[in-house]
Design a protein around this motif. Sequence first.
Motif, short mmCIF file in Angstrom:
data_model
loop_
_atom_site.label_atom_id
_atom_site.label_comp_id
_atom_site.label_asym_id
_atom_site.label_seq_id
_atom_site.Cartn_x
_atom_site.Cartn_y
_atom_site.Cartn_z
N UNK A 1 11.12 12.11 -2.92
CA UNK A 1 11.67 11.51 -3.74
C UNK A 1 13.40 11.90 -2.73
N UNK A 2 13.36 12.86 -2.21
CA UNK A 2 14.97 13.74 -2.02
C UNK A 2 14.93 13.34 -0.49
N UNK A 3 13.96 12.90 -0.07
CA UNK A 3 13.75 12.51 1.66
C UNK A 3 14.19 10.86 1.24
N UNK A 4 13.71 9.81 0.85
CA UNK A 4 13.90 8.56 0.27
C UNK A 4 16.01 8.72 -0.28
N UNK A 5 16.31 9.11 -0.86
CA UNK A 5 17.30 9.28 -1.30
C UNK A 5 18.30 9.43 -0.07
N UNK A 6 17.53 10.63 1.15
CA UNK A 6 18.59 10.85 1.88
C UNK A 6 19.13 9.53 3.45
N UNK A 7 18.42 8.87 2.70
CA UNK A 7 18.01 7.67 4.03
C UNK A 7 19.60 6.85 3.71
N UNK A 60 11.35 1.74 7.21
CA UNK A 60 9.34 1.23 6.58
C UNK A 60 9.19 2.92 6.16
N UNK A 61 9.25 3.39 5.62
CA UNK A 61 8.37 4.67 5.40
C UNK A 61 7.15 4.74 4.70
N UNK A 78 1.20 -1.44 -0.27
CA UNK A 78 0.34 -0.16 0.25
C UNK A 78 1.03 1.16 0.16
N UNK A 79 1.02 2.07 1.11
CA UNK A 79 1.49 3.46 1.30
C UNK A 79 2.86 3.23 2.03
N UNK A 80 3.16 1.60 2.11
CA UNK A 80 4.44 1.93 2.87
C UNK A 80 5.51 1.23 2.06
N UNK A 81 6.44 1.58 2.21
CA UNK A 81 8.32 1.16 1.24
C UNK A 81 8.57 1.22 2.18
N UNK A 82 8.55 -0.34 2.17
CA UNK A 82 9.99 -1.37 3.47
C UNK A 82 11.20 -1.52 2.39
N UNK A 83 12.57 0.01 3.57
CA UNK A 83 13.56 -1.08 2.59
C UNK A 83 14.62 -1.49 3.31
N UNK A 84 15.37 -2.75 2.20
CA UNK A 84 16.87 -2.81 3.44
C UNK A 84 17.81 -2.16 2.58
N UNK A 85 18.34 -1.79 3.26
CA UNK A 85 19.90 -0.69 2.95
C UNK A 85 21.08 -0.51 3.63
#
Length: 184
Positions: free
Chosen positions: A150-156, A115-116, A101-108
């Motif tokens: 997109x900038x907030x996700x990139x800053x992770x 979880x974003x 849904x609106x929850x993006x889970x990133x393994x970085x």
Amino acid sequence: MSRIGLAPVEVPQGVEVNISEDNVVTVKGPLGELTQKIDDSIVVEQKEGSLELARKNEQKQTKAFHGLYRSLLSNMIAGVAKGWEKRMELVGVGYRASNNGQELELSLGFSHNVVFMLPKEINVETAMERGKNPTVTLKSHDKQLIGQVAAKIRSLRKPEPYKGKGIRFVGEQIRRKAGKSASK
């Protein structure tokens, strides 16, 4: 003289533009609705099939607003008509992306997954193909919002200059540095 501000903004079929008395422009289209408050020093006029902006005075700030508001209105009209898209790729061993849904889970590479939560105006798609970097695609009608998210996700996990690992936009060139060289 503002080259950008003087250019008229074409309004395509299916897009409705309303200008209120207190200088608030509302744009409605098939993909959504956006509003923008325009400074009092700028006059927005709607002529057959286009919008034209004019300045009330020649102050430096007003000249800057002229091009700014023309670009903002152009982006709003293009957004509600066609929409905007940002594609990002995760470069690194073990980097993964999934959405629910609106929850993006990133393994970085951190000890835990990030979880974003995305705003409801943004649609997200993730793709993981064998032999390729995982990609995250963001789609929305609001260009400002999609750029900010997109900038907030990139800053992770920003791309680092030595190996190039991190989150980058598709097609972005990262300036690489040489590592340590062994001395004799």
